[in-house]
Design an enzyme around this catalytic site. Structure first.
Site: not given
Length: 1010
Positions: A432, A512
């Site tokens: 991220e 995820e």
């Protein structure tokens, strides 16, 4: 110190004075563990504390004692101005939790003047025969920036908190009275590369070691152990910084020179069969006393990406994975090896075969355990810049060339340290952090240094630096499109462009999904079916392994697990750190139990329509057959075992299947007459022998099939009339309040008669993320947890009692109009009462959007209050653990018994828990009270139940588990149903099929005592 002296804290470079990174290795060279009690001083700023503490004669007797490794914010220390040591937990000077936001202003590379700084000091000796020349000081993890002195001489400084660094100390090391001084700053330029979703915990939290280096030391070595699946040969080549000889006795390799290769027959390494060959690397020196022997744990395997698939040893593999942070509720990221092993053993016991080291490299010991126990590892670099989202990614380091050296340094330290672990099959560039050529710099270096492993990075939509297409938290529709290679191009990428075409040909890795926050995640079995439907998908990783609660005590001395919201500091990630499959103390949650069943490496399907009955075994392992498993069968009538035995299953290769007939005695048992019972057959696969991670008999997978429905007829009506007695109404053993119509007694049992109930203590997934998917906001806004009940009519109609009324929240026009019809019935030779309930929503249910959400029901059912003496529950249905309409795969149909007090899950944040779906009947028992039995009105219709000593409202308003007190009653919910749990706390909305809509409904129960 002056500001100029502290320039290194804000320097974008990764450090200076450090040795080149190299493989973490075990050898016969001595190492001195410097863990233990150090002296410690904390200052609020990096300036003004002086540098005298590095000197020999400095008096540190007034300093605190601090154990190392540790985080000072979790240890008893004496803050500036304090008179005595105290814990910093729960204070702004202590642990801070953020999810995406930086806890300092986003002004790279600058940090605040108020920068808590810990000065650490240790005096140590070395053995008299220790070779001083060449000695190395190694730190495995220091957060976030450290400057190091030895005997008054500055050695260097380093950033990159979760990565090792080493310093040469030979010229300044002495045998007695060595003074090691380490200054650690909480904030530094490195902070801007470390905005992972976790607690900010400064300190020396991993090992500190002094390494003796022989004159002929092997400074670095690189093991290349590939496997040719077509020939069954492993090829070994070991590079080293000095000439050496490699011995692997089990393979007949003796004296193989470094830089030379040899091919021999081997058993390859995999997560399912983690074959390691013990070897050594001996340096070649004129004097044998100068040599070093390095221990090798060799696993032969080859990783490749071929035609859009991830292959290991020429065969596709599938990751059944979890994301794992380092975490201990007492020590933070200072996790010991026993805890690491405990994590991996729990994972293996729950069918997890893969680990993503979110979002940084772990302690080397964890990888060594992964090699030993068998775990596919995606190792992630210590890079995350998520907080730059609040500046619209302006000044984001990956897109700023001034940061590229620091990013490259982190990649190099990860790869060099851990390159020899066979368990590491993928390098991840970070998490991220947007996009930028900083990732290109990292990628290009890794590909040149270690072309044997593919590379992952998820957040750059071009995927130019990744060998995988990867996303987070897709809904099932999007995931299905990805599995079919029909997904739309990512935002910012032109459909049909070179990047789009390349990405569409990549294997897919779901890094995820299934956010395990609180009660959940749901839909795991649904996701697994989609993931397994396509050879493009190489696996998925649940977020995440453990709740990041930190043990703390309230003002009354009661222990609890704190979260980010317990610190009076903003910004905060609040409770978002509590998102694990195990609780902070590593107690498995029901979500982990459900995951074990959903990702089981076997599918057992019962063919009960065939003659003879059969079981189909689908082997979902990637490498091994089923020879290590024992297959058994049981036949149960209403949950009572009537017959059992063993199923002989022939060899089944990986990713193959076989159908076998059940044994003759099982066929006889299935065909024998039943006693008006519901008959089920269950086949279980368990470990045949002890494994390194579980004993023989450990359950791996199970399959069930219903042979017959219950032959029990619906209870027969008695025909007895309703009687009026002293203002009450009597119907056989049942007594009703003449005004409200509520049931107040059943035989000798006094109770609070059932009321319509729609209250559910919102789960974290009900609350969604912010306003997104926050169905609980709608529930609470209209007050579905605070229904006000009204009885409109109580009418005795011969042998029936009909009670009509309305339940609705204050201040709202919507409500539920209901009728309850009671009649006397005979059930199993006992009199009981049959309750038929009809519910009709009225008012503006479909026109009450709150926060963008239409109001649905948190539950629909009845609530009864019972005496506190009830202590045990026995039921026939799914169990023994809790289950919901989107989370029941692990709950087998059977007869289960549990103490009522053991039927609640102590989630750190109290919330709905303890439900059980598909219940046929339930009995509650206790000392001095008659057994209460609840049965579905129709044998073909099941119900949900929950039983506990507090109401849903008390559960909703509790902040901590210790706020939940025995109310003096036992509260029983008998429900038509509750919504599923989903994973909307960081994921898609709960699918419509798992919601409870406000629509006309009919349900009911038979209640009796005995």
């Amino acid at each position: 110190m002056t500001t100029a002296d502290l320039a290194y804290v804000e320097d974008r470079s990764p450090g200076q004075g450090r040795r080149a990174p190299r493989a973490y290795a075990y050898s016969d060279a001595r190492r001195l563990d410097l863990a233990g009690t150090w002296r410690f001083r904390l200052t609020r700023t990096a300036v003004g504390s002086g540098q005298q503490f590095v000197d020999d004669g400095f008096d540190d007797t007034a300093w605190d004692a601090l154990r190392i490794p540790s985080h000072w914010v979790l240890e008893p220390v004496t803050p500036p101005g304090a008179e005595s040591a105290r814990s910093l937990r729960g204070t702004p000077d202590g642990p801070i939790y953020t999810n995406t936001a930086f806890p300092i202003p986003v002004d790279p590379p600058h940090v605040p003047t108020q920068n808590p700084t810990g000065d650490h000091r240790l005096v140590f000796d070395v053995p008299d025969d220790w070779r001083l020349a060449g000695s190395v000081l190694r730190f495995l993890g220091v957060d976030s920036c450290a400057k190091v002195w030895l005997n008054g001489v500055e050695l260097g400084h380093s950033t990159g908190s979760r990565l090792p660094f080493e310093l040469e100390v030979g010229p300044v090391l002495r045998r007695r009275g060595n003074v090691l001084a380490v200054r650690v700053h909480r904030w530094s330029s490195g902070t801007y590369l470390e905005d992972q979703d976790m607690w900010w915990l400064p300190g020396i939290f991993r090992d500190v070691e002094l390494l003796e280096r022989p004159a002929g030391a092997v400074d670095d070595h690189h093991v290349h152990a590939s496997y040719d699946h077509t020939r069954g040969l492993g090829t070994l080549l070991v590079d080293a910084t000095l000439p050496g000889l490699v011995d692997v006795p089990a393979l007949g390799i003796i004296g193989l020179p470094t830089g030379s290769s040899v091919s021999v027959p081997v058993h390859p390494w995999s997560a399912e069969r983690p074959t390691l060959y013990a070897g050594t690397l001996r340096s070649v020196t004129d004097d044998p006393a100068d040599a070093e022997t390095v221990t090798l744990a060799l696993g032969f395997r080859t990783v490749s990406v071929d035609e859009g698939r991830l292959l290991v040893n020429g065969a596709p593999v599938f990751f059944r994975g979890v994301n794992r942070h380092d975490h201990d509720p007492d020590r933070g990221r200072a996790v010991d090896v026993a805890t690491m092993r405990r994590d991996l053993v729990l994972m293996k016991q729950h069918n997890v075969n893969a680990l993503r080291t979110s979002h940084y490299p772990p302690h080397p010991a964890l990888l060594r355990l992964c090699d030993e126990l068998g775990m596919w590892v995606v190792e992630e670099c210590d890079v995350e810049t998520h907080g730059f989202v609040y500046t619209d990614w302006q000044d984001n380091p990956p897109a700023d060339s001034r940061w590229h050296d620091a990013m490259l340094d982190r990649a190099q330290r990860m790869v060099e340290s851990d390159k020899n672990h066979p368990s590491v099959v993928i390098w991840s560039l970070g998490n991220e952090s947007g996009a930028g050529d900083g990732f290109g710099v990292m990628e290009r270096w890794i590909r040149e240094r270690d072309p044997s492993r593919p590379i992952h990075y998820e957040r750059d939509p071009s995927y130019r630096h990744s060998d995988f297409y990867s996303v987070m938290y897709p809904d099932q529709q999007r995931l299905g499109a990805i599995a079919r290679r029909e997904e739309p191009a990512p935002d910012g990428v032109v459909a049909g462009s070179e990047d789009d075409v390349r990405r569409r040909g990549l294997p897919f890795l779901l890094c995820e999904y299934a956010h395990a926050m609180g009660n959940g995640p749901g839909s795991l079995a649904d996701y697994q079916r989609i993931l397994e439907s396509s050879d493009r998908v190489c696996g998925a990783f649940v977020w995440e392994w453990i709740d990041h609660g930190l043990r703390h005590h309230d003002a009354e001395g009661r222990a609890f697990f704190m979260h980010g919201g317990d610190v009076d500091l903003r910004p905060t990630g609040g409770r978002f750190c509590l998102d694990g499959l195990v609780l902070p103390d590593r107690t498995p949650s029901p979500g982990l139990t459900e995951l074990r069943a959903a990702i089981a490496p076997l599918e057992l399907h019962l063919g009960l329509e065939t003659s003879p009955p059969s079981v189909t075994v689908r082997n979902k392992y990637d490498v091994v057959g089923v020879g290590h498993l024992r297959f058994s069968w049981t036949v149960e009538d209403d949950g009572v075992v009537t017959a059992e035995g063993v199923v002989d299953v022939p060899p089944v290769a990986a990713r193959e299947g076989v159908t076998v007939d059940l044994p003759a005695d099982a066929t006889v048992a299935l065909a024998s007459p039943g006693a008006d019972a519901e008959r089920w057959v269950t086949v279980r696969a368990t470990l045949r022998d002890d494994a390194a991670w579980a004993p023989a008999g450990h359950l791996v997978a199970a399959g069930q099939g219903r042979v017959s429905d219950s032959a029990r007829r619906r209870p027969g009506a008695s025909g007895r009339e309703v009687l009026l007695h002293n203002g009450s109404l009597r119907l056989g053993p049942a007594t009703f309040d003449g005004t409200t119509g509520q049931l107040v007694g059943l035989g000798d049992l006094a109770l609070d008669g059932p009321v319509v109930d729609t209250s559910r203590a919102p789960t974290e997934n009900d609350r969604g993320q912010g306003t997104r998917n926050n169905v609980a906001a709608a529930w609470l806004a209209v007050g579905l947890e605070r229904l006000v009940h009204r009885t409109d009519d109580v009418a005795a109609q011969d042998d029936r009692l009909v009670v009509r009324g309305r339940s609705a929240p204050a201040a709202q026009g919507l409500g539920l109009r209901w009728s309850m019809t009671w009649s006397l019935v005979e059930l199993d030779g006992k009199e009981g009462v049959d309750l038929a309930v009809e519910v009709d929503p009225e008012g503006p249910w479909g026109h009450t959007p709150v926060g963008g959400h239409t109001v649905t029901l948190p539950r629909l059912g009845l609530r009864l209050g019972l005496p506190a003496a009830y202590a045990r529950a026995t039921w026939f249905g799914r169990g023994p653990g809790e289950s919901y309409r989107d989370s029941w795969t692990a709950a087998l149909v059977g007869r289960h018994e549990r103490d009522i007090d053991a039927m609640q899950t102590p989630y750190v944040v109290p919330q709905e828990n303890g439900n059980h779906v598909d219940t046929r009947w339930l009995e509650l028992a206790g000392e001095g009270v008659p057994t209460l039995r609840a049965t579905g009105r129709d044998p073909a219709v099941s119900f949900d139940f929950t039983v506990r000593r507090w109401t849903s409202e008390a559960l909703m308003h509790a902040r901590r588990t210790h706020d939940l007190r025995d109310s003096g009653r036992v509260w029983l919910n008998l429900d038509l149903g509750q919504p599923g749990v989903g994973s909307a706390s960081c994921g898609p909305a709960l699918p419509e099929r798992y919601r409870v809509e406000p629509e006309p409904a009919a349900f009911g129960f038979v209640l009796s005592t005995g």
